[in-house]
Write a protein that holds these residues in place. Structure first.
Motif, PDB file in Angstrom:
ATOM      1  N   ALA A 182     -39.948 -23.382 -20.692  1.00  0.00           N
ATOM      2  CA  ALA A 182     -39.287 -23.982 -21.852  1.00  0.00           C
ATOM      3  C   ALA A 182     -40.218 -23.893 -23.058  1.00  0.00           C
ATOM      4  O   ALA A 182     -41.434 -23.892 -22.917  1.00  0.00           O
ATOM      5  N   GLY A 183     -39.637 -23.840 -24.236  1.00  0.00           N
ATOM      6  CA  GLY A 183     -40.437 -23.737 -25.450  1.00  0.00           C
ATOM      7  C   GLY A 183     -40.535 -22.293 -25.897  1.00  0.00           C
ATOM      8  O   GLY A 183     -39.594 -21.521 -25.761  1.00  0.00           O
ATOM      9  N   SER A 184     -41.684 -21.906 -26.434  1.00  0.00           N
ATOM     10  CA  SER A 184     -41.879 -20.526 -26.879  1.00  0.00           C
ATOM     11  C   SER A 184     -43.155 -19.984 -26.256  1.00  0.00           C
ATOM     12  O   SER A 184     -44.063 -20.733 -25.891  1.00  0.00           O
ATOM     13  N   THR A 185     -43.203 -18.655 -26.138  1.00  0.00           N
ATOM     14  CA  THR A 185     -44.382 -18.020 -25.562  1.00  0.00           C
ATOM     15  C   THR A 185     -44.430 -16.581 -26.030  1.00  0.00           C
ATOM     16  O   THR A 185     -43.638 -16.160 -26.888  1.00  0.00           O
ATOM     17  N   GLY A 186     -45.365 -15.802 -25.503  1.00  0.00           N
ATOM     18  CA  GLY A 186     -45.530 -14.428 -25.943  1.00  0.00           C
ATOM     19  C   GLY A 186     -44.403 -13.525 -25.477  1.00  0.00           C
ATOM     20  O   GLY A 186     -43.413 -13.966 -24.885  1.00  0.00           O
ATOM     21  N   GLY A 187     -44.547 -12.247 -25.752  1.00  0.00           N
ATOM     22  CA  GLY A 187     -43.564 -11.274 -25.323  1.00  0.00           C
ATOM     23  C   GLY A 187     -42.237 -11.359 -26.051  1.00  0.00           C
ATOM     24  O   GLY A 187     -41.224 -10.846 -25.563  1.00  0.00           O
ATOM     25  N   GLY A 188     -42.226 -12.038 -27.192  1.00  0.00           N
ATOM     26  CA  GLY A 188     -41.003 -12.174 -27.952  1.00  0.00           C
ATOM     27  C   GLY A 188     -40.107 -13.322 -27.517  1.00  0.00           C
ATOM     28  O   GLY A 188     -38.989 -13.459 -28.016  1.00  0.00           O
ATOM     29  N   TYR A 189     -40.595 -14.153 -26.636  1.00  0.00           N
ATOM     30  CA  TYR A 189     -39.797 -15.295 -26.159  1.00  0.00           C
ATOM     31  C   TYR A 189     -40.002 -16.495 -27.085  1.00  0.00           C
ATOM     32  O   TYR A 189     -40.757 -17.413 -26.796  1.00  0.00           O
ATOM     33  N   THR A 190     -39.350 -16.470 -28.204  1.00  0.00           N
ATOM     34  CA  THR A 190     -39.499 -17.546 -29.181  1.00  0.00           C
ATOM     35  C   THR A 190     -38.712 -18.788 -28.794  1.00  0.00           C
ATOM     36  O   THR A 190     -39.002 -19.881 -29.260  1.00  0.00           O
ATOM     37  N   GLU A 191     -37.700 -18.626 -27.960  1.00  0.00           N
ATOM     38  CA  GLU A 191     -36.925 -19.759 -27.454  1.00  0.00           C
ATOM     39  C   GLU A 191     -36.595 -19.505 -25.993  1.00  0.00           C
ATOM     40  O   GLU A 191     -35.637 -18.808 -25.673  1.00  0.00           O
ATOM     41  N   ALA A 192     -37.412 -20.075 -25.119  1.00  0.00           N
ATOM     42  CA  ALA A 192     -37.204 -19.900 -23.686  1.00  0.00           C
ATOM     43  C   ALA A 192     -36.111 -20.848 -23.196  1.00  0.00           C
ATOM     44  O   ALA A 192     -35.808 -21.858 -23.830  1.00  0.00           O
ATOM     45  N   ALA A 193     -35.544 -20.525 -22.048  1.00  0.00           N
ATOM     46  CA  ALA A 193     -34.333 -21.195 -21.586  1.00  0.00           C
ATOM     47  C   ALA A 193     -34.548 -22.608 -21.065  1.00  0.00           C
ATOM     48  O   ALA A 193     -33.700 -23.480 -21.236  1.00  0.00           O
ATOM     49  N   GLY A 194     -35.680 -22.871 -20.390  1.00  0.00           N
ATOM     50  CA  GLY A 194     -35.795 -24.156 -19.705  1.00  0.00           C
ATOM     51  C   GLY A 194     -34.681 -24.298 -18.685  1.00  0.00           C
ATOM     52  O   GLY A 194     -34.228 -23.324 -18.092  1.00  0.00           O
ATOM     53  N   GLY A 195     -34.228 -25.530 -18.476  1.00  0.00           N
ATOM     54  CA  GLY A 195     -33.130 -25.747 -17.544  1.00  0.00           C
ATOM     55  C   GLY A 195     -33.510 -25.533 -16.094  1.00  0.00           C
ATOM     56  O   GLY A 195     -32.685 -25.089 -15.287  1.00  0.00           O
ATOM     57  N   SER A 196     -34.752 -25.832 -15.740  1.00  0.00           N
ATOM     58  CA  SER A 196     -35.194 -25.708 -14.348  1.00  0.00           C
ATOM     59  C   SER A 196     -34.223 -26.449 -13.435  1.00  0.00           C
ATOM     60  O   SER A 196     -33.728 -27.524 -13.786  1.00  0.00           O
ATOM     61  N   ALA A 197     -33.957 -25.871 -12.267  1.00  0.00           N
ATOM     62  CA  ALA A 197     -32.895 -26.439 -11.444  1.00  0.00           C
ATOM     63  C   ALA A 197     -33.097 -26.159  -9.966  1.00  0.00           C
ATOM     64  O   ALA A 197     -33.917 -25.315  -9.570  1.00  0.00           O
ATOM     65  N   ILE A 198     -32.301 -26.877  -9.164  1.00  0.00           N
ATOM     66  CA  ILE A 198     -32.298 -26.733  -7.714  1.00  0.00           C
ATOM     67  C   ILE A 198     -30.851 -26.544  -7.277  1.00  0.00           C
ATOM     68  O   ILE A 198     -29.976 -27.324  -7.671  1.00  0.00           O
ATOM     69  N   TRP A 199     -30.616 -25.489  -6.490  1.00  0.00           N
ATOM     70  CA  TRP A 199     -29.277 -25.188  -5.987  1.00  0.00           C
ATOM     71  C   TRP A 199     -29.213 -25.445  -4.485  1.00  0.00           C
ATOM     72  O   TRP A 199     -30.161 -25.153  -3.747  1.00  0.00           O
ATOM     73  N   SER A 200     -28.101 -25.960  -4.016  1.00  0.00           N
ATOM     74  CA  SER A 200     -27.881 -26.180  -2.591  1.00  0.00           C
ATOM     75  C   SER A 200     -27.545 -24.861  -1.913  1.00  0.00           C
ATOM     76  O   SER A 200     -27.193 -23.872  -2.584  1.00  0.00           O
ATOM     77  N   PRO A 201     -27.599 -24.807  -0.580  1.00  0.00           N
ATOM     78  CA  PRO A 201     -27.226 -23.580   0.119  1.00  0.00           C
ATOM     79  C   PRO A 201     -25.784 -23.147  -0.136  1.00  0.00           C
ATOM     80  O   PRO A 201     -25.445 -21.981   0.073  1.00  0.00           O
TER      81      PRO A 201
END
Length: 222
Positions: A182-201
């Protein structure tokens, strides 16, 4: 799943942010995004397993009884997942499938990896790996309960992570846990997605964080 704030190339500050996330999560396993300790800075120096800057994270893991899965470049020119416990740091997994820009510096890892955590089998992946059916199949073939990945996607591509996670969960009937930068970082990722999640089987979203740095989400799947 944690998405801590990240200062480009500042391993010391980022390790402190990781430590704070571990303490806040109060979880047996905490997963962090791709290259979480350095940011997505493809020219950044490698991080060694005995780097003293990682001490705050090791200490937090010792206090909480946590296994932290953090991202960093490592020797041999690999993008890696570091396994951090109160006993220290090891290289747990090296990314098998690289993006085009990554391949100009880094080498692909040679094999899938699984960690045993209190009898639970946790398979590991990093970003593009999750989009390669072969990687997920090879990892699942080792016998896993959870497929855990650290990723980086731009906000406009957030749906990519969801689609991949759902497919892996339903194909292999495993929990899927994705920590997304989440946030911004190198490689042109000025707006990263975030939204970390857990999916069930079954492919349903069991828990999800928001899009801001510093957020986390957790689930008890025991």
């Amino acid at each position: 799943m944690a998405q801590p704030p990240c200062v480009p190339l500042d391993v010391e500050e980022n390790a402190r942010a990781h430590a704070a996330a571990v303490r806040a999560a109060r979880a047996r396993v905490v997963v962090f995004p791709e290259l979480s300790l350095t940011g997505y800075e493809l020219d950044g120096p490698v991080v060694s397993v005995d780097d003293p800057r990682l001490a705050p994270l090791v200490e937090a893991c010792a206090e909480a009884g946590t296994l932290a899965l953090a991202g960093a470049p490592v020797a041999g020119e690999h993008i890696a997942t570091l396994a951090v416990t109160g006993d220290g740091v090891t290289v747990a997994y090296r990314k098998m499938w690289l993006g085009d820009a990554e391949a100009r510096r880094f080498r692909p890892g040679g094999a899938p990896a699984v960690l045993d955590v209190d009898g639970w089998r946790v398979g590991l992946a990093i970003c593009k790996d999750t989009g390669v059916a072969e990687q997920a199949a090879e990892t699942a073939a080792l016998g896993i309960d959870v497929y855990a990945a650290g990723v980086l996607e731009s906000a406009r591509d957030a749906a990519v992570t969801d689609e991949r996670a759902r497919r892996i969960a339903t194909t292999h009937r495993v929990w899927v846990a994705v920590a997304s930068f989440a946030g911004s970082t190198g490689g042109g990722y000025t707006e990263a997605a975030g939204g970390s999640a857990i999916w069930s089987p079954g492919g349903d979203v069991y828990a999800r964080a928001g899009t801001e740095p510093g957020e986390l989400t957790r689930a008890d799947i025991g």
